[in-house]
Design an enzyme around this catalytic site. Structure first.
Site, short mmCIF file in Angstrom:
data_model
loop_
_atom_site.label_atom_id
_atom_site.label_comp_id
_atom_site.label_asym_id
_atom_site.label_seq_id
_atom_site.Cartn_x
_atom_site.Cartn_y
_atom_site.Cartn_z
N ASP A 1 -0.29 -4.18 5.66
CA ASP A 1 -1.12 -3.75 6.80
C ASP A 1 -2.56 -4.03 6.42
OD1 ASP A 1 1.19 -2.94 7.93
OD2 ASP A 1 0.83 -0.77 7.74
N GLU B 1 1.18 -8.86 9.42
CA GLU B 1 1.57 -7.74 10.29
C GLU B 1 1.05 -8.02 11.68
OE1 GLU B 1 -0.29 -4.51 11.37
OE2 GLU B 1 -2.06 -4.55 10.09
N ASP C 1 6.09 4.03 4.97
CA ASP C 1 6.89 2.98 5.61
C ASP C 1 6.76 1.66 4.83
OD1 ASP C 1 4.24 2.84 6.45
OD2 ASP C 1 4.71 1.95 8.38
N HIS C 2 6.03 1.69 3.74
CA HIS C 2 5.93 0.50 2.87
C HIS C 2 6.42 0.76 1.45
CE1 HIS C 2 3.67 -2.10 5.70
NE2 HIS C 2 3.47 -0.91 6.25
N HIS D 1 1.49 3.79 2.02
CA HIS D 1 2.16 4.45 3.15
C HIS D 1 3.68 4.41 2.97
CE1 HIS D 1 -1.43 4.14 6.10
NE2 HIS D 1 -1.38 5.31 5.51
N HIS E 1 0.84 -1.21 0.00
CA HIS E 1 0.00 0.00 0.00
C HIS E 1 0.87 1.25 0.00
CE1 HIS E 1 0.75 -0.77 4.27
NE2 HIS E 1 0.45 0.49 4.54
N HIS F 1 -7.49 -1.17 5.52
CA HIS F 1 -6.38 -0.32 5.97
C HIS F 1 -6.38 1.07 5.32
CE1 HIS F 1 -2.69 0.70 7.92
NE2 HIS F 1 -2.06 0.87 6.78
#
EC number: 3.1.27.-
Lengths: 600, 852
Positions: free
Chosen positions: A178, A203, A72-73, A70, A68, A157
C-alpha cells in the site's frame, strides 16, 4: 522465453488479505501474508494448500516479503511460519519488524478472547516468527541468495511501509504494497527511481478516485470534534493501538495548542506509549516537517493527551477519548460507548473499517437500537461519524508512480474488479504497456525479453578506440571480440586474452577452395598474371608475390599448380582464415570469373 | 443417532433457526441483494449468509424452508432476470441454489420452477459473458457440489451435459476453480458408484453406473492423451480419489489404468513423473488393494528406480511408514533417502577411510553424485533429503533401523562443509563444499535432523567430534541468528544425551569440558548486539536448566560460569522480548540457586529475597507486557513447586503480587494473577486441610466454623477475594470467566452440599446492604464502575464472615453462564446478520474501500 508468473492467493480483485506469489527466473517469492479480519475461521487466512502441494514450503519458497504492518498484509505470517511450517527467510523494514508484533498481539488478544477459537497462533509463535525476520533498510540491496536480490523503497502509507524491488539477473518486479503519493501529517510521499522493472504490481484501492485533499478531511474532523466539545459533549474515537491513532493524536494536539482548548484528551491504552516510542525511534521514516522540528519539539510527546483511567468516563464535562479496540466489539472502547451512547450531545468518530457483526459496523450502517448482552436494548442517541483517513494512492498517484518507475508491464491488485478495469484501460492507453488484473487463484504469465549485460575488457576497448571506434552512447557500434561466459557473467575480450584466460591453445581455421583457370602458360606465368590482376583490382589491400611463387592478399594465400590430366588448366588453391571470410569469398568469386586477356 | 449427536443437532438447530424475526427480514434482504441499483454487499456478509443457509438445511431435508420463504426462489428468479447481474451476486445465487437443492425435496421444488436448469444448464451463466469471471465459475462448481447428494441431481447434471463443463473446468486458469472441479468429480464418482450400484463390481465385468462410467472414461482418455496437462489433471483426480475413498471398487478402477500409469514411469514424451509419487503413495496406503498388493509393490519399486531422487523422496519416506511394506521395498526406499548422505560421506573421506552408509552394490550413485555436484540441484536435493530424514526420525516407532552412526557423521560433514571447516581433496567433495559454504537453508535442515537424531542410541562414540562441530557453530560470528537458534536446540538435546551417558560411565571429564565450553560461548552470545541471539541464548539456558537441573556437573559448571550474572543483567535489556526471556531464565536459575535444597555458597547475589524483589520490581514497573507476563508465570511456577516458603511467607508473597497485578493494563498479566491465586488456594487447602462443614451454615455455627477455618482467614488476609470479585467485572471477559471459575471452586470447597436456589437474582434475606450491593454490582458485569476495593460501599473483602456469605449468596452459576455466553460482542446471530445487510444497503459505498 523467460517468464514471470504472478498468482494472487489474496488481494486479486479484492481488498482482503494480501498474499501474492511471484515466480521470477526460477525463484518463488511470497509478497505479503495477510489475514481477513471479517472471518473467524480458516477463511481468515490465505489458502496455503496451493503452495504446499508443490512440496515442502521452505523448499518451494525462496523468501517472504512483508510490505507493512497492517494485519491485512502481515496477519497470517505467524500462522504461515509457525503452524503451516515455512522456515525460510522473511524480509520487512526495521519499523515494520518492531511494530508488527504489537499488532499481532493486539489481534491475538481479540481472537483468543473469543470462545472456541482454535487454530490460532500464540504469543510465543509471534516471537519465534519475528526472530526469523531479516530487517532491511531503505535502498539497501539485500542478497537473498546468490541470484535473488531485493531492495526497499519508501511507500508512505504507514510508518515503515515499503515498496520492494525483486530482482533476479536482469529481470525484476516491483511490488508496491500500500502506498501514498502525497505526504501527510506524519509521513512523506512514496518514491521510487526509474528502475524500469519488467512488472510493477501496484495496489489499486482508489483506482477510480481522485481523492479530495486529506487536509479537507482533517479540517472536517477537527471541526466536528471542536463543535462537540464546545457544546459540552464527549467524543469517543475507537482506534487500534497503532497507526491511525498517532496521526489523529498529532492532529488534535496541534489543534488544541493553536486554539488553546482546555478540554482533556485521553488515550486509553498502555500500548500507545510503546507505539509512540516507535514513532520516536523511527523518526527518519516520518516526513520532513516532523524530522526538522524534532530537535525543537518532538511531535510525539503530547502535552494535551493524557492516559485514561476507567473512572474518567463518568467525569462531567467535555472530553475526547481514544480507546481500543477500533471496531467497538470489546474492551474499553465498547464500555465507554455504552456509557455515552444515550446522550445526543456526545459523538463517536469511527476512523476505520469495521467487520460485520461488530457494534462499529452496526452504528456505521445507521442502526440506532442495539441489542446488547442480556437482551438489553441500547439506544444510540450520540452522533455517529465516519472519517476515512486511509492513506492510499488515488488514480492520479498510481499513474504518477508508473511514470516514475517506467515498468514494461503493470499488474493491479488490492482493489475492486470494476474499478481496476477502468484503471487498467487508462494505463494501457497512456503508457502503452500491458496491464493485468488476475483474480485470486488466477495465474498471470508475463514473457520477458531480458537484455543481457556484457562487460568488455579494457584492452579490447582501447584497441578498438585506437582504430577509431570512440565509444558513443548515442551511436551503437559493432565490436568484435570473444564472448566468455565465466562465473555467471559475460565478458567480451580479445581472442588472445580469451585464450590466456581459458588456458587454451590457438588453432587456425582456414577455408580452402580450388579455382580452375584455363591458361596454357607455365605455372609461374599464370601466377604472375593472377598477381597483376589482383594488384589492379584490390588497390587498397596488400597483395604480395612471395619468392616461393605463392601470392598473399592479407591473410589469403593463393598457389597455382598444373592440372594433372590437363596441362592447359591451372588449379588455383585459395586458402583464407575465417577472419578474412569476406575477402576470401570475394577473391574466389573474382578468380572464378577468369583472368582478363590483357593481363600480361 | 447417539445422544451426543442429537444434542449437537438440537443446539445447531436452535442457534441457526429461522425465527419469526428472521423470516420477516429475509424478504427485504433478498430484495436488496437482487436490486442492481444497490451497491454490492460486503463479501463477508454474503459468505456468512451462505453459512447460515448451510446450517439451516443441514438437518432439514423438507421443502418447508423454500415453501415458507418464497422470497428465496423469487430472489433467484429476479437475479436470473437481470440483464447484467454483478458477478458476486450471481456467484452467491449459484451457491445458494446449490445449498437449497441439496435435499431431493427442495431440488424437485426448484426444478418445478425451472430455476436449476436456468442456473446450471447450457443456457445459464456458463454461456454468458459473465462466465469469464472466475467467481461465477467458482460459484457454479460450488453450487453443483452442494446439491450433489441425491440421484436426481446426479442425473440432472450428467443428462444436461454439465459434466463436460466440469471436465473443462479441471484445466481452468484459476487454481481455485480447477481444484474445486477436480474435487467435485471425485465426489460425483464416489457418490455415483456408492448410490447407484446394486451389485459389487467384479474385476472382469465392470458395469459402472452411467455417471461413473462417464468420469472413468474421461480419466482413461485423458491418461492416454498426449497432453501432459490432461494427464496431470487425471492424476490429480486419482490421487485425491485414492486418498479419500477406501471402497473396494477403487481397486477395480485401478486395475483398468495401472498399466497406463506404469508406462508414465518410463515415458519420455510426457513429463508427469513428478505427480506419480503422491499417487502411488495413496494407493500403497489404501487398505483395499489386498489382492493386488504384490503388483503395487512392484510398481512402487519401479517408481523408486525410475523417478529422480528428488521426485522419489516423498514416496520413499511415505512407504517406510507403512507397516506391511515388504523388506526389499523398504531397503530400496531407504537407499533413496540415504544415498545423498552416503555420497556426502564418501566425497569427504579419504579412500578406504570410512565405509559409507550404503553398500555400493545396492545402487548406482552416479545420478545422485551429478545432482550434488551441480549448484542448482545440490541444495535442493540435500534440503529435501534432510527434511525426509527428520520426518522419519521424528516417528515414535521407527519402522527401520538406520545406520545412525554414519548418518551422524554425514550430518557433521554437511555442517562442516557449510561453515567452511572441511574442504576435502576429492573433486566431488571440493565441489560440494564450495556449493554449500554459508548455505543457511542446508544448515537449518541439517541441524533439525541432528536434533531429531539425539533420541537414537548408537552414536555415542562420536559425541566429542559432534560437540566440536556444534561449538564451532555457536562460536562463529558468521552463524545466522536462525541457524544459531537451531544450533542451540540441537545442542540442548545432545547435552541431555551426554548427561545420560556420563551418568552411566566415566566420561564425566569430557562432559565437564564440553559444558564449560558451552557456557563460555553462551556468555559471549548473551552479549550479542542482535536481540534475536540474546533471546535464543536465554531460551537455550532455560531449556538446559529444565532438563539438567538435577545433574551435579551441570549445576557446578553453570554456577561457576559468568552466565547467571549476565542473565540477571539482561533483566534490564532494552528489548522487551529479551527481558521476558531473562525473567524466565532467572526464575529457572533460582531452582538451582536459592531454592535448591543445598543452596550453593556463591555469595549474596542468589539470595532469594533479592531475586524476588527484582522480579517484583519488573512486575510493577516494566512498561511492556511480555516481561510482566513472564514474572507472573514464574511466580506461579515457584508457587506450584512450593518454593515460596512457609504458608505465612507465601501469603504475604501472594498478597503483594495480587496488589501489583490487579491494576495491570495487560489482560494476560491479570489472567496470570488469577492462575496464581488458584494455585495458592489449592495449596492452602492442601496444607491446612479442606473445610469440614458439609451443610449450609446457620449463624451460630458459622462463627465457630469461620474461626476454625484457617484457609478462609488466609485468603482474606491475602486479599484474594477483593481481586476475584473485582475481576468478575473486568472489561476483558476472559478475566471475568477465570475469576468466576476460581470463585466457584472456592464455593464448592466451602459449601460442598448446596440447596438449589429457586429464583435467580432474588436477594437473600441474610445479605446485608453491602453484600446486596455487591450482588447488584456484579450483575452489571463489565459496566460496573469504580468497583470498590476494601472499605468503599461497606463491602469488607477481608472479613471472613462477609466473604463466606458472599460465596453462598451470590449466584455464581448464573454469572458463570452469563460470562460464558459470549466472550466478545461480535453478534453472530442470523438475525443480526440480516439486520446488518439491510442497514448497510445504501451506506456501504462510502465506507467499504477503507480497508485500513
Amino acid at each position: 522465453m523467460p517468464e514471470i508468473k504472478v498468482t494472487p492467493l489474496g488481494a486479486g480483485q479484492d481488498v482482503g488479505r494480501s498474499c501474492i506469489l511471484v515466480s521470477i527466473a526460477g525463484k518463488n517469492v511470497m509478497l505479503d501474508c495477510g489475514m481477513h479480519m471479517g472471518y473467524n475461521d480458516d477463511r481468515r487466512f490465505p489458502d496455503f494448500s496451493y503452495i504446499t502441494q508443490n512440496g515442502r514450503l521452505t523448499d518451494f519458497l525462496d523468501c517472504v516479503i512483508i510490505s507493512h504492518f497492517h494485519l491485512d498484509h502481515c496477519g497470517a505470517l505467524p500462522y504461515f511460519s509457525e503452524m503451516v511450517g515455512y522456515d525460510g527467510p522473511i524480509y520487512m523494514t526495521h519499523p515494520t519488524k518492531a511494530i508488527c508484533p504489537i499488532l499481532l498481539e493486539d489481534y491475538r488478544k481479540i481472537t483468543v478472547d473469543k470462545k472456541g477459537e482454535t487454530n490460532f497462533f500464540t504469543s510465543q509463535m509471534i516471537k519465534d516468527c519475528m526472530k526469523k525476520v531479516v530487517a532491511v533498510h531503505l535502498h539497501q540491496t539485500v542478497q537473498v541468495d546468490e541470484e535473488l536480490e531485493i531492495k526497499a523503497y519508501y511507500a508512505g502509507h504507514v510508518l515503515g511501509a515499503a515498496m520492494f524491488q525483486i530482482k533476479v539477473g536482469c529481470e525484476s518486479v516491483v511490488y508496491t504494497g500500500d502506498y501514498n503519493m502525497t505526504p501527510d501529517r506524519h509521513l512523506g510521499a512514496a518514491w521510487i527511481d526509474k528502475c524500469r522493472p519488467d512488472l510493477l504490481i501496484s495496489e489499486s484501492t482508489y483506482a477510480t478516485t481522485i481523492r479530495d485533499s486529506k487536509r479537507c478531511r482533517e479540517r472536517d474532523f477537527l471541526k466536528k470534534v471542536h463543535e462537540t466539545v464546545e457544546r459540552g459533549g464527549k467524543v469517543l474515537i475507537p482506534v487500534f493501538a497503532l497507526g491511525r491513532a498517532q496521526e489523529l493524536c498529532i492532529l488534535l494536539e496541534t489543534f488544541w495548542e493553536r486554539m488553546n482548548l482546555k478540554a482533556p484528551i485521553y488515550f486509553s491504552t498502555g500500548l500507545t506509549e510503546k507505539a509512540n516510542h516507535y514513532y520516536k525511534l523511527f523518526i527518519t521514516w516520518t516526513n520532513q516537517k516532523i524530522r526538522k522540528t524534532f530537535v525543537q519539539r518532538n511531535m510525539f510527546e503530547f502535552k494535551h493527551i493524557k492516559a485514561f483511567d476507567r473512572a474518567f468516563a463518568d467525569n462531567p464535562g467535555p472530553m475526547v477519548v481514544f480507546a481500543t479496540p477500533g471496531m467497538l466489539h470489546a474492551g474499553q472502547s465498547l464500555q465507554i460507548f455504552r456509557k455515552w451512547a444515550g446522550n445526543e450531545k456526545n459523538m463517536v468518530i469511527m476512523p476505520g473499517y469495521c467487520v460485520q457483526g461488530t457494534v462499529g459496523h452496526k452504528i456505521l450502517s445507521g442502526q440506532r437500537k442495539l441489542e446488547m448482552e442480556g437482551r438489553q436494548i441500547l439506544e444510540v442517541k450520540m452522533q455517529v461519524e465516519y472519517m476515512s483517513f486511509s492513506a492510499h494512492a488515488d488514480a492520479k498517484g498510481i499513474m504518477q508512480l508508473i511514470r516514475q518507475a517506467e515498468p514494461r508491464n503493470v499488474l493491479l491488485v488490492h482493489g475492486e474488479a470494476k474499478k481496476m478495469e477502468f484503471l487498467k484501460q487508462k494505463i494501457e492507453q497512456e503508457f502503452h504497456v500491458s496491464c493485468y488484473m488476475p483474480a485470486n487463484g488466477e495465474t498471470t504469465t508475463i514473457f520477458t525479453n531480458p537484455s543481457i549485460p556484457v562487460d568488455i575488457s579494457l584492452g579490447l576497448l582501447k584497441r578498438e578506440t585506437t582504430i577509431g571506434l570512440v565509444p558513443d552512447v548515442k551511436k551503437p557500434k559493432l565490436m568484435h571480440g570473444t564472448l566468455i561466459m565465466k562465473d555467471n557473467s559475460f565478458r567480451l575480450v580479445s581472442p588472445e586474452q580469451a585464450l590466456k584466460e581459458l588456458g587454451l591453445a590457438e588453432h587456425q581455421l582456414r577455408f580452402t577452395c580450388r579455382v580452375h583457370i584455363q591458361d596454357p602458360r607455365k605455372e609461374h606465368e599464370t601466377v604472375l598474371r593472377v598477381y597483376n590482376h589482383l594488384k589492379g583490382v584490390l588497390k587498397d589491400y596488400s597483395v604480395q608475390h612471395l619468392p616461393d611463387g605463392s601470392i598473399t592478399v592479407e591473410s589469403i594465400l593463393i598457389q597455382a599448380t598444373a592440372h594433372s590430366e590437363d596441362q592447359g588448366t591451372k588449379v588455383l588453391l585459395v586458402s583464407w582464415t575465417y577472419q578474412d571470410e569476406e575477402l576470401g569469398s570475394y577473391l574466389t568469386s573474382l578468380l572464378k570469373k577468369g583472368l582478363p586477356q590483357s593481363t600480361a | 443417532m447417539s445422544r451426543q449427536q442429537a444434542w449437537f443437532i438440537a443446539r445447531a438447530r436452535h442457534r441457526f433457526a429461522m425465527t419469526r424475526e428472521c423470516s420477516l427480514l429475509l424478504p427485504h434482504v433478498c430484495a436488496a441483494l437482487a436490486d442492481p441499483r444497490q451497491p454490492g454487499s460486503d463479501d463477508t456478509c454474503l459468505e456468512k449468509l451462505l453459512d447460515w443457509f448451510r446450517e439451516l438445511t443441514k438437518f432439514d431435508p423438507t421443502v418447508e424452508l423454500v415453501q415458507n420463504n418464497p422470497c428465496l426462489t423469487e430472489f433467484i428468479t429476479s437475479v436470473l432476470a437481470l440483464p447484467e447481474p454483478s458477478p458476486s451476486i450471481l456467484s452467491f445465487t449459484l451457491r445458494l441454489a446449490g445449498i437449497l437443492a441439496a435435499s431431493e425435496n427442495r431440488f424437485q421444488h426448484l426444478q418445478q420452477e425451472k430455476l436449476l436448469v436456468r442456473l446450471f444448464g447450457r443456457d445459464g451463466p456458463l454461456n454468458s459473458a459473465l462466465w469469464e469471471d472466475a467467481s461465477v465459475r467458482s460459484g457454479w462448481v460450488e453450487g453443483v457440489h452442494s446439491m450433489m447428494h441425491h440421484q436426481p441431481a446426479l442425473h440432472f447434471l450428467c443428462d444436461g451435459g454439465g459434466i463436460d463443463v466440469i471436465f473443462t473446468l479441471q484445466g481452468d486458469p484459476s487454481l481455485f476453480v480447477a481444484s474445486a472441479a477436480s474435487q467435485l468429480l471425485v465426489h460425483m464418482l464416489t457418490f455415483s458408484v456408492e448410490s447407484e450400484m446394486t451389485e459389487p463390481l467384479s474385476t472382469k465385468d465392470c458395469d459402472w453406473p452411467a455417471c461413473a462410467q462417464m468420469i472413468i472414461k474421461h480419466i482413461e482418455d485423458s491418461l492416454q492423451s498426449s497432453s501432459s496437462s490432461h494427464i496431470e489433471q487425471s492424476l490429480k483426480l486419482l490421487t485425491s480419489l485414492f486418498g479419500s475413498c477406501r471402497a473396494t471398487w477403487t481397486e477395480v478402477l485401478w486395475l483398468g489404468i495401472a498399466k497406463q500409469i506404469e508406462s508414465f514411469l518410463t515415458e519420455e514424451t510426457v513429463q508427469v513423473q513428478h505427480m506419480l509419487a503422491n499417487l502411488l503413495l495413496r494407493i500403497a496406503w489404501s487398505p483395499v488393494f489386498c489382492d493386488t498388493k504384490g503388483s503395487i509393490w512392484a510398481l512402487v519399486t519401479s517408481a523408486l528406480e525410475h523417478l529422480t531422487p528428488v521426485q522419489a523422496g516423498p514416496l520413499a519416506v511415505g512407504i517406510l511408514r507403512i507397516p506391511e511394506c515388504p523388506q526389499d521395498v523398504r531397503i530400496q526406499a531407504l537407499t533413496v533417502l540415504l544415498q545423498p548422505m552416503d555420497c556426502i560421506l564418501r566425497a569427504a573421506s579419504q579412500p578406504l577411510e570410512y565405509a559409507g552408509l550404503l553398500d555400493e552394490s545396492v545402487s548406482d550413485p552416479a545420478t545422485v553424485e551429478s545432482l550434488l555436484s551441480s549448484k542448482s540441484s545440490c541444495v535442493n536435493l540435500l534440503c529435501q533429503t534432510l527434511a525426509h530424514l527428520e520426518k522419519l526420525l521424528s516417528l515414535i516407532r521407527l519402522p527401520v533401523d538406520l545406520p545412525y552412526m554414519s548418518l551422524l557423521r554425514s550430518l557433521m560433514t554437511i555442517l562442516q562443509f557449510c561453515n567452511g571447516f572441511l574442504s576435502p581433496a576429492s573433486p566431488l567433495g571440493s565441489t560440494i563444499s564450495r556449493i554449500l559454504i554459508n548455505c543457511f537453508r542446508v544448515q537449518r535442515s541439517a541441524l533439525d535432523v541432528l536434533a531429531a537424531l539425539s533420541k537414537q542410541k548408537g552414536c555415542d562414540t562420536l559425541l566429542g567430534s559432534l560437540f566440536d562441530v556444534l561449538l564451532a557453530y555457536l562460536e562463529s560470528p558468521n552463524t545466522n541468528p536462525t541457524v544459531l537458534k537451531k544450533t542451540f536446540q540441537a545442542t540442548s538435546k545432545w547435552l541431555v544425551r551426554l548427561q545420560e551417558l556420563s551418568c552411566s560411565n566415566t566420561q564425566w571429564q569430557q562432559t565437564k569440558k564440553i559444558l564449560e565450553d558451552v557456557f563460555l560461548v553462551l556468555q559471549k552470545r548473551l552479549y550479542s548486539p542482535c536481540w534475536e541471539v540474546r533471546d535464543s541464548s536465554l531460551e537455550f539456558l532455560t531449556a538446559l536448566i529444565n532438563c539438567l537441573k538435577d545433574q551435579d556437573e551441570f549445576r557446578q559448571s553453570l554456577l561457576s560460569s559468568e552466565v547467571p550474572r549476565l542473565t540477571e543483567n539482561l533483566l534490564e535489556d532494552p528489548e522487551s522480548y529479551v527481558r521476558a526471556s531473562a525473567v524466565t531464565a532467572v526464575g529457572h536459575l533460582a531452582f538451582i540457586t536459592c531454592f535448591a535444597p543445598e543452596s550453593p555458597a556463591i555469595g549474596n547475589q542468589y539470595n532469594k529475597e533479592n531475586i524476588v524483589a527484582k522480579l517484583q520490581e519488573i512486575l510493577s514497573t516494566d512498561p511492556e507486557g511480555f516481561p510482566r507476563r513472564a514474572v507472573i508465570s514464574i511466580f506461579t511456577k515457584w508457587l506450584r513447586q512450593g518454593c515460596t516458603g512457609q504458608l505465612e511467607d507465601t501469603e504475604r508473597f501472594v498478597s503483594r503480587v495480587i496488589q501489583t497485578v490487579e491494576h495491570d493494563l495487560d489482560w494476560e498479566v491479570r489472567l496470570g494473577g488469577l492462575e496464581l491465586v488458584e494455585v495458592f488456594c489449592s495449596q492452602t487447602f492442601r496444607q491446612l486441610g479442606h473445610p469440614k462443614c458439609t451443610y449450609a451454615p446457620l449463624s451460630s455455627v458459622v462463627t465457630s466454623y469461620i474461626n476454625q477455618n484457617e484457609s478462609l482467614h488466609v485468603f482474606c488476609r491475602a486479599k484474594v477475594f477483593s481481586f476475584l470479585f473485582q475481576s468478575l467485572c473486568d472489561y476483558d471477559k476472559p478475566i471475568g470467566q477465570r475469576a468466576c471459575d476460581v470463585l466457584l471452586g472456592l464455593r464448592y470447597t466451602f459449601y460442598p452440599v448446596r440447596t438449589l436456589k429457586d429464583s435467580q437474582g432474588a436477594e437473600d434475606s441474610r445479605a446485608g446492604p453491602s453484600i446486596a450491593w455487591l450482588q447488584r454490582t456484579l450483575r452489571q458485569g463489565s459496566m460496573a464502575q469504580n468497583f470498590p476495593t476494601d472499605g468503599d460501599n461497606g463491602v469488607d473483602f477481608q472479613d471472613p464472615e462477609s466473604m463466606l456469605l458472599a460465596l453462598d449468596i451470590i449466584d455464581l452459576e448464573d454469572l458463570h453462564d452469563g460470562l460464558n455466553k459470549s466472550s466478545d460482542h461480535v453478534e453472530k446471530s442470523p438475525q443480526s446478520l440480516l439486520q446488518d445487510i439491510l442497514a448497510t444497503v445504501g451506506t456501504i459505498e462510502e465506507n467499504e474501500a477503507d480497508c485500513y
